[in-house]
Design a protein around this motif. Structure first.
Motif, PDB file in Angstrom:
ATOM      1  N   THR A 102      -8.724  11.083  42.717  1.00 17.78           N
ATOM      2  CA  THR A 102      -9.009   9.932  42.692  1.00 17.78           C
ATOM      3  C   THR A 102      -8.289   8.820  41.771  1.00 17.78           C
ATOM      4  O   THR A 102      -8.128   7.462  41.910  1.00 17.78           O
ATOM      5  CB  THR A 102      -9.874   9.902  42.281  1.00 17.78           C
ATOM      6  OG1 THR A 102     -11.411  10.313  43.317  1.00 17.78           O
ATOM      7  CG2 THR A 102     -11.410   8.561  41.887  1.00 17.78           C
ATOM      8  N   ILE A 106      -6.689   5.465  43.420  1.00 19.19           N
ATOM      9  CA  ILE A 106      -6.488   3.788  42.963  1.00 19.19           C
ATOM     10  C   ILE A 106      -5.349   2.988  41.833  1.00 19.19           C
ATOM     11  O   ILE A 106      -5.152   2.361  42.284  1.00 19.19           O
ATOM     12  CB  ILE A 106      -7.424   4.057  41.251  1.00 19.19           C
ATOM     13  CG1 ILE A 106      -9.330   4.402  41.471  1.00 19.19           C
ATOM     14  CG2 ILE A 106      -7.829   3.084  40.927  1.00 19.19           C
ATOM     15  CD1 ILE A 106     -10.066   4.995  40.913  1.00 19.19           C
ATOM     16  N   LYS A 109      -3.935   1.824  45.143  1.00 23.98           N
ATOM     17  CA  LYS A 109      -4.213   1.043  46.085  1.00 23.98           C
ATOM     18  C   LYS A 109      -4.092  -0.486  44.968  1.00 23.98           C
ATOM     19  O   LYS A 109      -4.379  -1.371  45.861  1.00 23.98           O
ATOM     20  CB  LYS A 109      -5.586   1.267  45.400  1.00 23.98           C
ATOM     21  CG  LYS A 109      -7.011   0.341  46.591  1.00 23.98           C
ATOM     22  CD  LYS A 109      -8.410   0.623  45.921  1.00 23.98           C
ATOM     23  CE  LYS A 109      -8.970  -1.065  46.313  1.00 23.98           C
ATOM     24  NZ  LYS A 109      -9.079  -2.271  45.623  1.00 23.98           N
ATOM     25  N   GLU A 114      -4.529  -6.989  48.965  1.00 24.53           N
ATOM     26  CA  GLU A 114      -6.332  -6.886  48.501  1.00 24.53           C
ATOM     27  C   GLU A 114      -6.781  -6.692  49.672  1.00 24.53           C
ATOM     28  O   GLU A 114      -7.760  -5.665  50.436  1.00 24.53           O
ATOM     29  CB  GLU A 114      -6.731  -7.717  47.966  1.00 24.53           C
ATOM     30  CG  GLU A 114      -7.057  -7.332  46.723  1.00 24.53           C
ATOM     31  CD  GLU A 114      -7.715  -8.744  45.769  1.00 24.53           C
ATOM     32  OE1 GLU A 114      -8.678  -9.512  46.664  1.00 24.53           O
ATOM     33  OE2 GLU A 114      -7.710  -9.107  44.876  1.00 24.53           O
ATOM     34  N   ALA A 119      -5.352  -0.256  51.772  1.00 22.79           N
ATOM     35  CA  ALA A 119      -6.158  -0.493  50.906  1.00 22.79           C
ATOM     36  C   ALA A 119      -7.805  -0.292  51.144  1.00 22.79           C
ATOM     37  O   ALA A 119      -8.639   0.304  50.041  1.00 22.79           O
ATOM     38  CB  ALA A 119      -5.806  -1.685  49.909  1.00 22.79           C
ATOM     39  N   LYS A 120      -8.519  -0.394  51.542  1.00 18.52           N
ATOM     40  CA  LYS A 120      -9.532  -0.424  51.874  1.00 18.52           C
ATOM     41  C   LYS A 120      -9.867   1.030  52.314  1.00 18.52           C
ATOM     42  O   LYS A 120     -10.998   1.288  51.929  1.00 18.52           O
ATOM     43  CB  LYS A 120     -10.079  -1.303  53.319  1.00 18.52           C
ATOM     44  CG  LYS A 120     -10.009  -2.789  53.063  1.00 18.52           C
ATOM     45  CD  LYS A 120     -10.052  -3.486  53.794  1.00 18.52           C
ATOM     46  CE  LYS A 120     -10.181  -5.383  53.998  1.00 18.52           C
ATOM     47  NZ  LYS A 120     -10.213  -5.734  55.324  1.00 18.52           N
ATOM     48  N   ASP A 123      -9.755   2.643  48.992  1.00 17.19           N
ATOM     49  CA  ASP A 123     -11.493   2.135  48.271  1.00 17.19           C
ATOM     50  C   ASP A 123     -12.559   2.905  48.708  1.00 17.19           C
ATOM     51  O   ASP A 123     -13.327   3.701  47.924  1.00 17.19           O
ATOM     52  CB  ASP A 123     -10.838   0.889  48.004  1.00 17.19           C
ATOM     53  CG  ASP A 123     -12.503   0.327  47.722  1.00 17.19           C
ATOM     54  OD1 ASP A 123     -12.186   1.010  45.954  1.00 17.19           O
ATOM     55  OD2 ASP A 123     -13.480  -0.223  47.700  1.00 17.19           O
ATOM     56  N   ARG A 124     -12.105   3.213  50.048  1.00 17.47           N
ATOM     57  CA  ARG A 124     -13.604   4.078  50.055  1.00 17.47           C
ATOM     58  C   ARG A 124     -13.319   5.653  49.880  1.00 17.47           C
ATOM     59  O   ARG A 124     -14.751   6.274  49.652  1.00 17.47           O
ATOM     60  CB  ARG A 124     -13.550   3.746  51.700  1.00 17.47           C
ATOM     61  CG  ARG A 124     -13.924   2.551  52.291  1.00 17.47           C
ATOM     62  CD  ARG A 124     -13.908   2.373  53.665  1.00 17.47           C
ATOM     63  NE  ARG A 124     -14.869   1.026  54.173  1.00 17.47           N
ATOM     64  CZ  ARG A 124     -14.714   0.735  55.260  1.00 17.47           C
ATOM     65  NH1 ARG A 124     -14.533   2.020  56.318  1.00 17.47           N
ATOM     66  NH2 ARG A 124     -15.307  -0.248  55.725  1.00 17.47           N
ATOM     67  N   ALA A 127     -13.861   6.282  46.294  1.00 15.92           N
ATOM     68  CA  ALA A 127     -15.463   6.026  46.370  1.00 15.92           C
ATOM     69  C   ALA A 127     -16.039   7.167  46.323  1.00 15.92           C
ATOM     70  O   ALA A 127     -17.138   7.542  45.318  1.00 15.92           O
ATOM     71  CB  ALA A 127     -16.057   4.216  47.106  1.00 15.92           C
TER      72      ALA A 127
END
Length: 145
Positions: A102, A106, A109, A114, A119-120, A123-124, A127
């Motif tokens: 994780t 990050i 990312k 952005e 990157a998306k 991020d998912r 999370a």
């Protein structure tokens, strides 16, 4: 057969016959066309601008590799949770690996723009991974152990 006979009433646009034998002066025609293209480029700017890659391919590969590894570890962790004989200490290596991945997700990312689709994705996945490790640390899965 002449082109004009095939298309009655139509003349070849912009081509002037300069010679007595009816042939065109192709050198002059070419120069005129190049001049027109040059003038168009100067007034409208470049039609196609090649931008350097914003993200190095090695960073993309790293992001995808860490994502794949995290998903595999989450899957293994899910399988380990299904086995009620596993103790807390048996689950700890999965959680530690997922927490490290994780952090890596990050970090990668943070180096991407952005609006980058990768990157998306990172991020998912980060999370979901964080949520699972937080549930474990909170004790959600340890009630039966």
């Amino acid at each position: 057969m002449k082109i004009n006979e095939l298309l009655p009433g139509k003349q070849a646009s912009g081509i002037k016959f300069n010679r007595a034998d009816g042939t065109t002066d192709f050198q002059k025609l070419l120069e005129n066309q190049l001049q027109t293209i040059s003038e168009t480029k100067n007034t409208t700017g470049p039609a196609h601008v090649v931008r350097p890659l914003a993200v190095p391919p090695s960073l993309r590969i790293e992001g995808l590799t860490v994502t794949e590894s995290t998903l595999k570890n989450l899957d293994s962790y899910c399988s380990a949770l299904k086995n009620l004989k596993n103790s807390t200490s048996a689950l700890e290596p999965f959680i530690t690996a997922i927490e490290e991945e994780t952090s890596a997700l990050i970090a990668v990312k943070g180096q991407l723009p952005e609006d980058d689709p990768l990157a998306k994705l990172l991020d998912r996945v980060a999370a979901v991974a964080y949520l699972e490790t937080a549930k474990y640390r909170r004790g959600d899965y340890l009630a039966g152990h």
